[in-house]
Enzyme design. Structure first.
Site, PDB file in Angstrom:
ATOM      1  N   HIS A   1     -38.323 128.217  55.021  1.00 43.56           N
ATOM      2  CA  HIS A   1     -38.825 127.273  56.016  1.00 43.56           C
ATOM      3  C   HIS A   1     -39.219 128.068  57.258  1.00 43.56           C
ATOM      4  O   HIS A   1     -38.415 128.876  57.761  1.00 43.56           O
ATOM      5  CB  HIS A   1     -37.729 126.290  56.446  1.00 43.56           C
ATOM      6  CG  HIS A   1     -37.216 125.375  55.369  1.00 43.56           C
ATOM      7  ND1 HIS A   1     -37.596 124.061  55.265  1.00 43.56           N
ATOM      8  CD2 HIS A   1     -36.323 125.584  54.367  1.00 43.56           C
ATOM      9  CE1 HIS A   1     -36.952 123.486  54.249  1.00 43.56           C
ATOM     10  NE2 HIS A   1     -36.177 124.402  53.686  1.00 43.56           N
TER      11      HIS A   1
ATOM     12  N   ASP B   1     -44.585 121.224  55.287  1.00 40.90           N
ATOM     13  CA  ASP B   1     -43.502 120.396  54.768  1.00 40.90           C
ATOM     14  C   ASP B   1     -43.880 118.922  54.908  1.00 40.90           C
ATOM     15  O   ASP B   1     -44.401 118.491  55.942  1.00 40.90           O
ATOM     16  CB  ASP B   1     -42.197 120.694  55.524  1.00 40.90           C
ATOM     17  CG  ASP B   1     -40.983 120.183  54.785  1.00 40.90           C
ATOM     18  OD1 ASP B   1     -40.180 121.012  54.315  1.00 40.90           O
ATOM     19  OD2 ASP B   1     -40.827 118.944  54.683  1.00 40.90           O
TER      20      ASP B   1
ATOM     21  N   GLY C   1     -28.031 122.191  51.841  1.00 40.10           N
ATOM     22  CA  GLY C   1     -29.221 121.360  52.003  1.00 40.10           C
ATOM     23  C   GLY C   1     -30.370 121.697  51.079  1.00 40.10           C
ATOM     24  O   GLY C   1     -31.462 121.146  51.239  1.00 40.10           O
TER      25      GLY C   1
ATOM     26  N   HIS D   1     -37.605 128.973  48.712  1.00 36.61           N
ATOM     27  CA  HIS D   1     -38.623 128.748  49.741  1.00 36.61           C
ATOM     28  C   HIS D   1     -38.052 129.088  51.101  1.00 36.61           C
ATOM     29  O   HIS D   1     -36.862 128.856  51.355  1.00 36.61           O
ATOM     30  CB  HIS D   1     -39.135 127.307  49.711  1.00 36.61           C
ATOM     31  CG  HIS D   1     -38.046 126.278  49.665  1.00 36.61           C
ATOM     32  ND1 HIS D   1     -37.356 125.971  48.502  1.00 36.61           N
ATOM     33  CD2 HIS D   1     -37.507 125.503  50.633  1.00 36.61           C
ATOM     34  CE1 HIS D   1     -36.457 125.043  48.761  1.00 36.61           C
ATOM     35  NE2 HIS D   1     -36.511 124.750  50.054  1.00 36.61           N
TER      36      HIS D   1
HETATM   37  P1  AMP Z   1     -34.765 122.308  50.949  1.00 34.23           P
HETATM   38  O1  AMP Z   1     -34.095 121.026  51.353  1.00 34.23           O
HETATM   39  O2  AMP Z   1     -34.341 123.517  51.745  1.00 34.23           O
HETATM   40  O3  AMP Z   1     -34.686 122.545  49.454  1.00 34.23           O
HETATM   41  O4  AMP Z   1     -36.297 122.143  51.302  1.00 34.23           O
HETATM   42  C1  AMP Z   1     -37.159 121.389  50.527  1.00 34.23           C
HETATM   43  C2  AMP Z   1     -38.237 120.908  51.443  1.00 34.23           C
HETATM   44  O5  AMP Z   1     -39.335 120.497  50.655  1.00 34.23           O
HETATM   45  C3  AMP Z   1     -37.840 119.725  52.321  1.00 34.23           C
HETATM   46  O6  AMP Z   1     -37.941 120.093  53.689  1.00 34.23           O
HETATM   47  C4  AMP Z   1     -38.831 118.640  51.923  1.00 34.23           C
HETATM   48  O7  AMP Z   1     -39.253 117.859  53.006  1.00 34.23           O
HETATM   49  C5  AMP Z   1     -39.962 119.442  51.324  1.00 34.23           C
HETATM   50  N1  AMP Z   1     -40.784 118.754  50.355  1.00 34.23           N
HETATM   51  C6  AMP Z   1     -40.377 117.968  49.327  1.00 34.23           C
HETATM   52  N2  AMP Z   1     -41.434 117.537  48.623  1.00 34.23           N
HETATM   53  C7  AMP Z   1     -42.535 118.072  49.202  1.00 34.23           C
HETATM   54  C8  AMP Z   1     -43.936 117.995  48.938  1.00 34.23           C
HETATM   55  N3  AMP Z   1     -44.438 117.276  47.904  1.00 34.23           N
HETATM   56  N4  AMP Z   1     -44.790 118.657  49.753  1.00 34.23           N
HETATM   57  C9  AMP Z   1     -44.301 119.374  50.799  1.00 34.23           C
HETATM   58  N5  AMP Z   1     -43.001 119.492  51.093  1.00 34.23           N
HETATM   59  C10 AMP Z   1     -42.121 118.848  50.309  1.00 34.23           C
END
Ligand code: AMP
Ligand code: ZN
Length: 112
Positions: free
Chosen positions: A100, A30, A91, A98
């Site tokens: 986490h 992340d 969130g 995805h």
């Molecule tokens: P969510 O908020 O559950 O949709 O999770 C999306 C996640 O993607 C967040 O924790 C972000 O920090 C992460 N994220 C966004 N852009 C990127 C990226 N380019 N590479 C890796 N993680 C990312």
């Protein structure tokens, strides 16, 4: 989907810190880690959210959950948390399902 951030990472059109790749999924760090280990496990197939999954996706969802266990072992995590945010109110910011994988510190319950 060309306008999906995670599809673009999967297609290697955007850089990411890859942790492991599988036939069905990709795991990468992340960009804004919330724990010492914070990995995203993403299916190659674009599914916008858990709530958009169908019974036909059951095996894939099982593989993603297994991926979390495999990666936790690989990364040396004995305690860890697996989270799926579904919907903006929970969130979710990227509309490609995805998981986490969080670990490497104590994790409080309930989450905020
Ligand atoms: P969510 O908020 O559950 O949709 O999770 C999306 C996640 O993607 C967040 O924790 C972000 O920090 C992460 N994220 C966004 N852009 C990127 C990226 N380019 N590479 C890796 N993680 C990312
Ligand atoms: Zn996508």
């Amino acid at each position: 989907m060309s306008d999906c951030l995670f599809c673009r990472i999967i297609d290697k059109k955007l850089p990411a810190q890859l942790v492991q790749e599988d036939k069905e999924w990709v795991a990468f760090k992340d960009i804004n880690p919330q724990a010492p280990t914070h990995v995203l496990i993403v299916p190659r197939r674009h599914i916008p959210a858990l709530s958009a999954s169908t019974d036909a996706d059951g095996a894939l969802l099982g593989q993603l959950q297994r991926a979390a266990a495999i990666l936790a072992e690989k990364l040396g995590l004995s305690s860890f948390r697996v989270v799926v945010n579904n919907g903006a109110g929970a969130g979710q910011t990227v509309e490609h399902i995805h998981y986490h994988l969080l670990g490497g510190r104590g994790l409080k319950w309930p989450p905020g």
